[in-house]
Design a protein around this motif. Structure first.
Motif, short mmCIF file in Angstrom:
data_model
loop_
_atom_site.label_atom_id
_atom_site.label_comp_id
_atom_site.label_asym_id
_atom_site.label_seq_id
_atom_site.Cartn_x
_atom_site.Cartn_y
_atom_site.Cartn_z
N LYS A 1 0.81 -1.21 0.00
CA LYS A 1 0.00 0.00 0.00
C LYS A 1 0.85 1.26 0.00
CE LYS A 1 -3.58 -2.64 0.31
NZ LYS A 1 -4.38 -2.89 -0.91
N SER A 2 2.02 1.20 0.67
CA SER A 2 2.88 2.37 0.75
C SER A 2 4.31 1.93 0.99
CB SER A 2 2.41 3.30 1.88
OG SER A 2 2.52 2.64 3.13
N HIS B 1 2.31 6.51 -1.29
CA HIS B 1 1.13 5.66 -1.18
C HIS B 1 0.72 5.20 -2.59
CE1 HIS B 1 0.38 6.53 3.08
NE2 HIS B 1 0.83 7.74 2.79
N ASP C 1 -2.19 4.02 -4.47
CA ASP C 1 -3.65 3.96 -4.38
C ASP C 1 -4.30 3.50 -5.68
OD1 ASP C 1 -3.56 4.99 -1.75
OD2 ASP C 1 -3.39 7.03 -2.53
N GLN D 1 -0.78 -0.48 -9.71
CA GLN D 1 -0.13 -1.52 -8.91
C GLN D 1 0.03 -2.82 -9.70
OE1 GLN D 1 -2.93 -0.63 -5.46
NE2 GLN D 1 -1.20 -1.52 -4.39
#
Length: 475
Positions: free
Chosen positions: A304-305, A316, A318, A323
């Protein structure tokens, strides 16, 4: 299991959830932790932070449960496991009580391997004790060379009273000399310790063989169960109180589409599966109002980060599509939700399901990468080679490392697809034969077919791999 009070908050929550065997609210979880003597240093904030990572899942109603498919589950389970039946096996203690009045035997000397600092004089004493008197021209071969040099022997005998003498060319032992007992003790102590070490090594080898056999049986059983299971990748889209979706049957890579008016058929299809892969399938099933008995595997990227510099700047991640793109080299791995909503509003179901099927193809490539590698990639700026572990290989299929290691052992080749994402219909259409010659931490070197030279390939760059028939080596 270690003392509950000494566990960190994350592991205390793990123990409570595992023993409860049902979802708990955060208030129930905190109360049970405190009742068992646990401590929350910063109150509920400590618990929320502990539950934000690791094998925990939060439902839409705010209940927490364990995610047994999370790659950290086994680690936390091992750290909190309680097995009263398993006791550490006591080490073997060598028996050093032996008779120093008995002469050494030829068999003992044949077995004896003298340490580096065991002197030439002591070797002479041992040989005389076991074999009796002998000449310099014909010494026994257990510890001594085929012929002894007189000068070397005389140098070893010089200086003090010894348990042996040189009479002409014959070495003779003095049987009642006190040093003789000391030498016998040293030899037999070394022999006993070596025998003990060999017995321990044999026991260890037997345990390893037993473990390898059990592991092979476990892998075979896991593959048999997985291969016979009904499994699918699911991609759902919720809009205006309705739901439409597509399923990719992983047994034959066929698609099943369900429009908004076929909601009951979609629920039946999900309920009929043994394993469901998808992006947060737990929440999808919860929103559909079904309690499926299928094993649910979340393919959501497990990062996530990240902190990226010494100033502790945090980036981050998001964008779910971005991703996925870090691992799957596709320009648009997931469709735009607004575009899907437009197709829905205009009843353009052909375009709608074409996009969902495209999403499933990207998810399939992402899933296969995780199965074959055991991790997915995080590529952002200078973090080009960071990997994050995943646990999607439910059938214990051979990994990239396994296939390359086996090919090296058999002096055979593998077929690899490098860098670019494999095609969905034929993942190995662009495969290249590769003969591995050396394997390291995160890389393999070898030789490609004739149009390629010898090269070193990072494991993350291999996007698909399989064994191949052994063809002529490119030389």
């Amino acid at each position: 299991m270690p003392d509950f009070k000494r566990l960190i908050t994350r592991l205390q929550a793990f123990v409570v959830l595992q023993e409860a065997d049902r979802p708990l609210s955060i208030d129930e979880l905190a109360a049970q932790i405190l009742d068992r003597g646990g401590h929350l240093p910063c109150g509920m904030e400590s618990l929320r932070k502990a539950l934000s990572r690791g094998p925990y899942r939060k439902s839409l109603t705010g209940l927490y449960s364990l995610d047994r498919e999370h790659y950290d589950f086994w680690y936390d389970e091992v750290r909190t496991r309680h097995d009263p039946t398993r006791q550490p096996e006591p080490p073997m203690v060598p028996d050093l009580d032996f008779n120093l009045d008995e002469a050494l035997t030829p068999q003992e000397l044949e077995e004896f391997r003298p340490p580096h600092l065991f002197s030439f004089r002591k070797k002479l004493v041992c040989s005389l004790d076991a074999f009796g008197s002998f000449s310099l021209e014909a010494p026994p071969q257990a510890l001594l060379p085929p012929r002894l040099e007189r000068v070397e022997v005389q140098r070893s005998l010089a200086g003090r009273e010894l348990p042996l003498t040189l009479e002409g060319s014959q070495l003779v032992l003095r049987p009642h000399h006190p040093e003789l007992r000391q030498v016998r003790g040293q030899v037999r102590e070394i022999l006993v310790k070596e025998r003990t070490r060999q017995a321990e090594a044999q026991k260890l080898a037997a345990r390893r063989q037993d473990w390898l056999r059990q592991e092979a049986e476990r892998k075979q059983a896991a593959w048999t169960a997985f291969a016979s299971s009904r499994r699918a990748l699911v991609r759902l889209f919720f809009h205006d109180g309705g739901v439409a979706g597509s399923l990719l049957n992983l047994a034959d890579n066929t698609f099943s589409d369900f429009t908004v008016d076929r909601g009951s058929e979609l629920r039946d299809a999900l309920n009929s599966m043994d394993i469901l892969f998808g992006l947060d399938p737990h929440t999808d099933c919860e929103r559909l109002g079904i309690e499926t008995t299928a094993r649910l595997v979340d393919l959501t990227p497990p990062f996530k980060s990240r902190k990226v510099n010494q100033a502790r700047r945090t980036v981050h991640f998001d964008d779910l599509s971005a991703q996925l793109r870090m691992t799957v080299n596709a320009s648009q791995p997931l469709g735009n939700p607004q575009k899907l909503a437009d197709y829905w509003a205009k009843s353009q179901w052909t375009k709608f399901f074409r996009r969902l099927q495209s999403d499933l193809k990207s998810l399939y490539q992402y899933y296969r990468y995780g199965v074959e590698h055991g991790y997915v990639r995080l590529r952002w700026g200078f973090r080009e080679e960071e990997t994050v572990p995943v646990s999607w290989n439910l059938g214990n299929e051979p990994t990239v490392y396994d296939l390359i290691r086996d090919a090296m052992a058999a002096q055979s080749c593998v077929e690899v697809v490098l860098s670019s994402t494999p095609g969905f219909e034929d993942r190995f259409a662009r495969a290249i034969p590769f003969w591995p010659t050396d394997i390291g931490l995160g890389w393999v070197s070898g030789r490609f077919s004739s149009s390629y030279g010898a090269d070193r390939v990072p494991f993350p760059e291999i996007t698909a791999i399989r064994g191949c028939a052994d063809t002529a080596h490119p030389g």
